[in-house]
Design an enzyme around this catalytic site. Structure first.
Site, PDB file in Angstrom:
ATOM      1  N   ASP A 174     -25.149  18.402  18.477  1.00 23.78           N
ATOM      2  CA  ASP A 174     -26.444  17.780  18.202  1.00 23.78           C
ATOM      3  C   ASP A 174     -27.473  18.386  19.151  1.00 23.78           C
ATOM      4  OD1 ASP A 174     -28.672  16.086  18.221  1.00 23.78           O
ATOM      5  OD2 ASP A 174     -27.464  14.275  17.996  1.00 23.78           O
ATOM      6  N   GLY A 216     -33.779  14.737   9.519  1.00 26.00           N
ATOM      7  CA  GLY A 216     -33.006  15.834  10.114  1.00 26.00           C
ATOM      8  C   GLY A 216     -33.233  15.991  11.605  1.00 26.00           C
ATOM      9  N   ASP A 244     -35.868  16.931  13.165  1.00 30.80           N
ATOM     10  CA  ASP A 244     -37.171  16.376  13.533  1.00 30.80           C
ATOM     11  C   ASP A 244     -37.046  14.882  13.859  1.00 30.80           C
ATOM     12  OD1 ASP A 244     -39.892  16.427  13.893  1.00 30.80           O
ATOM     13  OD2 ASP A 244     -40.409  16.509  11.759  1.00 30.80           O
TER      14      ASP A 244
HETATM   15  N1  AR6 Z   1     -28.805  18.818  15.751  1.00 30.35           N
HETATM   16  C1  AR6 Z   1     -28.572  20.075  15.269  1.00 30.35           C
HETATM   17  N2  AR6 Z   1     -28.687  20.399  13.967  1.00 30.35           N
HETATM   18  C2  AR6 Z   1     -29.026  19.414  13.108  1.00 30.35           C
HETATM   19  C3  AR6 Z   1     -29.293  18.089  13.515  1.00 30.35           C
HETATM   20  C4  AR6 Z   1     -29.172  17.802  14.909  1.00 30.35           C
HETATM   21  N3  AR6 Z   1     -29.393  16.588  15.399  1.00 30.35           N
HETATM   22  N4  AR6 Z   1     -29.632  17.353  12.415  1.00 30.35           N
HETATM   23  C5  AR6 Z   1     -29.573  18.195  11.349  1.00 30.35           C
HETATM   24  N5  AR6 Z   1     -29.202  19.431  11.774  1.00 30.35           N
HETATM   25  P1  AR6 Z   1     -33.330  19.955   8.863  1.00 30.35           P
HETATM   26  P2  AR6 Z   1     -35.243  21.869   7.671  1.00 30.35           P
HETATM   27  C6  AR6 Z   1     -29.033  20.684  10.987  1.00 30.35           C
HETATM   28  O1  AR6 Z   1     -33.238  19.213   7.588  1.00 30.35           O
HETATM   29  O2  AR6 Z   1     -34.252  22.269   6.638  1.00 30.35           O
HETATM   30  C7  AR6 Z   1     -37.575  17.199   8.307  1.00 30.35           C
HETATM   31  O3  AR6 Z   1     -37.884  16.063   7.544  1.00 30.35           O
HETATM   32  C8  AR6 Z   1     -28.968  20.551   9.493  1.00 30.35           C
HETATM   33  O4  AR6 Z   1     -27.612  20.322   9.082  1.00 30.35           O
HETATM   34  O5  AR6 Z   1     -33.457  19.198  10.133  1.00 30.35           O
HETATM   35  O6  AR6 Z   1     -36.009  22.944   8.386  1.00 30.35           O
HETATM   36  C9  AR6 Z   1     -38.836  17.893   8.813  1.00 30.35           C
HETATM   37  O7  AR6 Z   1     -39.844  16.966   9.168  1.00 30.35           O
HETATM   38  C10 AR6 Z   1     -29.474  21.910   9.038  1.00 30.35           C
HETATM   39  O8  AR6 Z   1     -28.443  22.890   9.067  1.00 30.35           O
HETATM   40  O9  AR6 Z   1     -34.598  20.991   8.860  1.00 30.35           O
HETATM   41  C11 AR6 Z   1     -39.218  18.734   7.638  1.00 30.35           C
HETATM   42  O10 AR6 Z   1     -39.934  17.968   6.674  1.00 30.35           O
HETATM   43  C12 AR6 Z   1     -30.495  22.288  10.101  1.00 30.35           C
HETATM   44  O11 AR6 Z   1     -30.215  21.450  11.232  1.00 30.35           O
HETATM   45  C13 AR6 Z   1     -37.901  19.163   7.058  1.00 30.35           C
HETATM   46  O12 AR6 Z   1     -36.960  18.163   7.465  1.00 30.35           O
HETATM   47  C14 AR6 Z   1     -31.954  22.083   9.697  1.00 30.35           C
HETATM   48  O13 AR6 Z   1     -32.054  20.898   8.916  1.00 30.35           O
HETATM   49  C15 AR6 Z   1     -37.428  20.470   7.631  1.00 30.35           C
HETATM   50  O14 AR6 Z   1     -36.260  20.876   6.974  1.00 30.35           O
END
Ligand code: AR6
Length: 173
Positions: A10, A32, A34
């Site tokens: 994480d 996610g 964020d």
């Molecule tokens: N630590 C590490 N990786 C993570 C975590 C974490 N805590 N949580 C998820 N991932 P995403 P995006 C992974 O959706 O695709 C938000 O609403 C996840 O499995 O966080 O760039 C923002 O506000 C994936 O492989 O980001 C935007 O609206 C990766 O991190 C939108 O999502 C990125 O997933 C951005 O979407």
């Protein structure tokens, strides 16, 4: 020389000078990575983001760009927010994804960060295929990391992502 490392976990639990957030243009939070960063980092991060929206980024942060705020209660000095592209079947947006890594690293170097932790930008809610996202991430970091940045750590949430980055590190070596 910048070392590229992989960890499974994480990103909000990492200790690094800068932690990169996979944000959206509003800079005001989401799901996610964020959501996790704002939850664990506390309200100071959002306060900084609001201040950015009230000043330089009145219309939000454009896709492919990056901007730093405090890291609040995270074990880091800064959060660097970057906005990944939404994956598209019809349009090649790879340059925008590469720009997220390049611009975040430029901001990190300007701040004097020596260790930078990245998530796999765009590969979650924004739908980017993991293998391709990993290749772009590794290639761009190798091409653009300033030598003062000692470590770029990719923090991968699940086994699938870890394996994709491991393969990309081997291919892009
Ligand atoms: N630590 C590490 N990786 C993570 C975590 C974490 N805590 N949580 C998820 N991932 P995403 P995006 C992974 O959706 O695709 C938000 O609403 C996840 O499995 O966080 O760039 C923002 O506000 C994936 O492989 O980001 C935007 O609206 C990766 O991190 C939108 O999502 C990125 O997933 C951005 O979407």
């Amino acid at each position: 020389m910048t070392e590229l490392t992989l960890v499974h976990g994480d990103i909000t639990e990492q200790r690094a000078d800068a932690i990169v957030n996979a944000a959206n243009s509003s800079l005001l939070g989401g799901g996610g990575v964020d959501g996790a960063i704002h939850r664990r980092g506390g309200p100071e991060i959002l306060a900084d983001c609001r201040a950015l929206r009230a000043s330089r980024y009145g219309r939000g942060l454009a896709t492919g760009r990056a901007v730093a705020t405090t890291a609040g209660r995270l074990d880091a000095r800064w959060v660097i927010h970057t906005v990944g592209p939404v994956w598209s079947r019809d349009e090649d947006r790879s340059d925008l994804l590469a720009s997220c890594y390049r611009t975040s690293l430029r901001v990190a170097a300007e701040l004097g960060a020596r260790t930078v932790a990245f998530p796999a930008v765009s590969t979650g809610i924004y739908g980017w295929p993991m293998d391709d996202g990993a290749r772009i991430a590794v290639r761009t970091v190798r091409e653009s990391a300033a030598p003062e940045v000692e470590e770029v750590r990719f923090v991968l949430y699940d086994e699938r992502a870890y394996e994709a980055f491991e393969t990309a590190l081997a291919i892009e070596a």
